[in-house]
Design a protein around this motif. Structure first.
Motif, PDB file in Angstrom:
ATOM      1  N   UNK A 198       0.891  -1.175  -0.058  1.00 25.95           N
ATOM      2  CA  UNK A 198      -0.093  -0.039   0.165  1.00 25.95           C
ATOM      3  C   UNK A 198       1.027   1.437  -0.024  1.00 25.95           C
ATOM      4  N   UNK A 199       1.978   1.165   0.739  1.00 24.60           N
ATOM      5  CA  UNK A 199       2.796   2.461   0.736  1.00 24.60           C
ATOM      6  C   UNK A 199       3.656   2.722  -0.524  1.00 24.60           C
ATOM      7  N   UNK A 200       3.912   1.445  -1.105  1.00 25.49           N
ATOM      8  CA  UNK A 200       4.720   1.697  -2.624  1.00 25.49           C
ATOM      9  C   UNK A 200       3.394   2.450  -3.550  1.00 25.49           C
ATOM     10  N   UNK A 201       2.339   1.695  -3.351  1.00 25.78           N
ATOM     11  CA  UNK A 201       0.994   2.071  -4.309  1.00 25.78           C
ATOM     12  C   UNK A 201       0.973   3.748  -3.963  1.00 25.78           C
ATOM     13  N   UNK A 202       0.844   4.188  -2.903  1.00 23.71           N
ATOM     14  CA  UNK A 202       0.644   5.558  -2.467  1.00 23.71           C
ATOM     15  C   UNK A 202       1.382   6.446  -2.790  1.00 23.71           C
ATOM     16  N   UNK A 203       2.889   6.100  -2.864  1.00 25.86           N
ATOM     17  CA  UNK A 203       3.898   7.032  -3.138  1.00 25.86           C
ATOM     18  C   UNK A 203       4.148   8.339  -2.093  1.00 25.86           C
ATOM     19  N   UNK A 204       3.751   8.017  -1.018  1.00 34.02           N
ATOM     20  CA  UNK A 204       3.796   9.041  -0.037  1.00 34.02           C
ATOM     21  C   UNK A 204       5.381   9.534   0.257  1.00 34.02           C
ATOM     22  N   UNK A 205       6.112   8.464   0.376  1.00 38.80           N
ATOM     23  CA  UNK A 205       7.571   8.887   0.878  1.00 38.80           C
ATOM     24  C   UNK A 205       8.396   8.419   0.006  1.00 38.80           C
ATOM     25  N   UNK A 206       9.402   9.194  -0.384  1.00 34.53           N
ATOM     26  CA  UNK A 206      10.489   8.952  -1.563  1.00 34.53           C
ATOM     27  C   UNK A 206      11.142   7.428  -1.379  1.00 34.53           C
ATOM     28  N   UNK A 207      11.352   6.862  -0.079  1.00 34.86           N
ATOM     29  CA  UNK A 207      11.957   5.935   0.117  1.00 34.86           C
ATOM     30  C   UNK A 207      11.022   5.018   1.077  1.00 34.86           C
ATOM     31  N   UNK A 208      11.142   3.895   1.145  1.00 39.60           N
ATOM     32  CA  UNK A 208      10.425   3.001   2.002  1.00 39.60           C
ATOM     33  C   UNK A 208      11.266   2.031   2.848  1.00 39.60           C
ATOM     34  N   UNK A 209      11.067   1.814   4.002  1.00 40.37           N
ATOM     35  CA  UNK A 209      11.751   0.767   4.906  1.00 40.37           C
ATOM     36  C   UNK A 209      11.406  -0.610   4.221  1.00 40.37           C
ATOM     37  N   UNK A 210      12.126  -1.737   4.664  1.00 39.82           N
ATOM     38  CA  UNK A 210      11.849  -3.138   4.310  1.00 39.82           C
ATOM     39  C   UNK A 210      11.041  -3.877   5.583  1.00 39.82           C
ATOM     40  N   UNK A 211      10.420  -4.757   5.074  1.00 39.42           N
ATOM     41  CA  UNK A 211       9.494  -5.553   5.987  1.00 39.42           C
ATOM     42  C   UNK A 211      10.377  -6.039   7.148  1.00 39.42           C
TER      43      UNK A 211
END
Length: 294
Positions: A198-211
């Motif tokens: 969901x986070x990747x689809x939303x594109x809210x933050x430039x980078x994301x943490x990993x599971x």
């Protein structure tokens, strides 16, 4: 003696903000339902990194005034969650944030990690015997992700629960009390994976943490209990926003000082580590107090 509420929940956390990230929805839910919710925070989080540039002067390598500031953030967060009983282990500042594992701060005088477990545990024993909780929430033996203060919080919580039940131990700290159920914070792996999708689809933050960066992620089968806190999603988000030096919240997502986006979970998950499940075999509990006598 004042009559205690029928349901009593104790949470033991390492730093201000840990409680809102891990258990904010759970705390708000049970507080709203009239349960006694008690939070014990072991340090003031003095070694945390500071997100807002305007508050950078509070950092430990500058004015070293982050701890007192975070005490205020914690009070604001608890107001958002409706939790009125929040305390520091011993008193604010008795034990200092130890920094990340391997940091020089691990061994400074007064650091929580550098403190003997049996030196810190009596402060929590006194809280347990006063509040008399049926349920305790804390971290697993690894502290969720290996932070020394989280590991120490687990050790102190477990030891204090043992000592609080011992009839011969320190009667000056109150009458013995045995906690019926002990839970560890958890996140099922499939839930974490769905959240990051969901986070990747939303594109809210430039980078994301990993599971794997999310504390407490485990195989789904280890999760025994899930608490639906979706009705308290706004309260949890507001509590996390109150920790402004540590957390940036954007809708259903957040980031810490590393600016790596993470999903904000409003259903919260646990593993029953001690006590008897109140669910049928093969099913998850949906109430921390399931099967507990008042």
């Amino acid at each position: 003696m004042t009559e205690l509420p029928a349901r009593r929940l104790l949470l033991v956390h390492a730093h201000p903000d840990d409680e809102s990230i891990n258990n904010g929805a759970t705390m708000a839910k049970y507080a709203a339902e009239g349960a006694q919710v008690t939070l014990v925070t072991c340090t003031r989080g003095e070694e945390g990194e500071v997100i807002p540039p305007g508050l950078a002067h509070l950092a430990p390598d500058r004015e070293d005034r982050l701890g007192p500031h975070r005490v205020g953030e914690l009070a604001a967060a608890m107001k958002e969650l409706g939790v009125t009983d929040h305390r520091f282990l011993g008193d604010p500042g008795r034990f200092r944030d130890s920094g990340m594992m391997g940091a020089p701060q691990n061994h400074r005088d007064g650091a929580f990690w550098h403190t003997e477990v049996d030196e810190a545990a009596p402060y929590l024993v006194e809280v347990i015997r006063s509040v008399r909780p049926q349920v305790l929430i804390t971290y697993d033996p690894d502290g969720g992700y290996g932070h020394p203060d989280h590991i120490q919080a687990h050790r102190v919580a477990v030891r204090a629960a043992e000592l609080a039940a011992e009839r011969a131990y320190r009667r000056d700290l109150g009458d013995p009390h045995e906690i019926a159920k002990v839970y560890w914070n958890r996140v099922p792996r499939t839930v974490a994976e769905e959240g990051f999708a969901r986070l990747r689809a939303a594109g809210v933050f430039a980078r994301s943490a990993a599971v794997g960066d999310v504390p407490g992620v485990v195989d789904d089968a280890l999760v025994t209990t899930e608490i639906d806190g979706t009705a308290y999603a706004e309260r949890k988000a507001a509590a996390m926003r109150a920790h402004a030096t540590q957390i940036t919240v954007d809708g259903a997502f957040f980031a810490l000082s590393n600016e790596l986006g993470q999903p904000l979970f409003t259903t919260e998950y646990y593993q029953l580590a001690q006590g008897r499940s109140g669910a049928r075999p093969g099913e998850r509990e949906h109430d921390l107090f399931a099967g507990v006598a008042s």
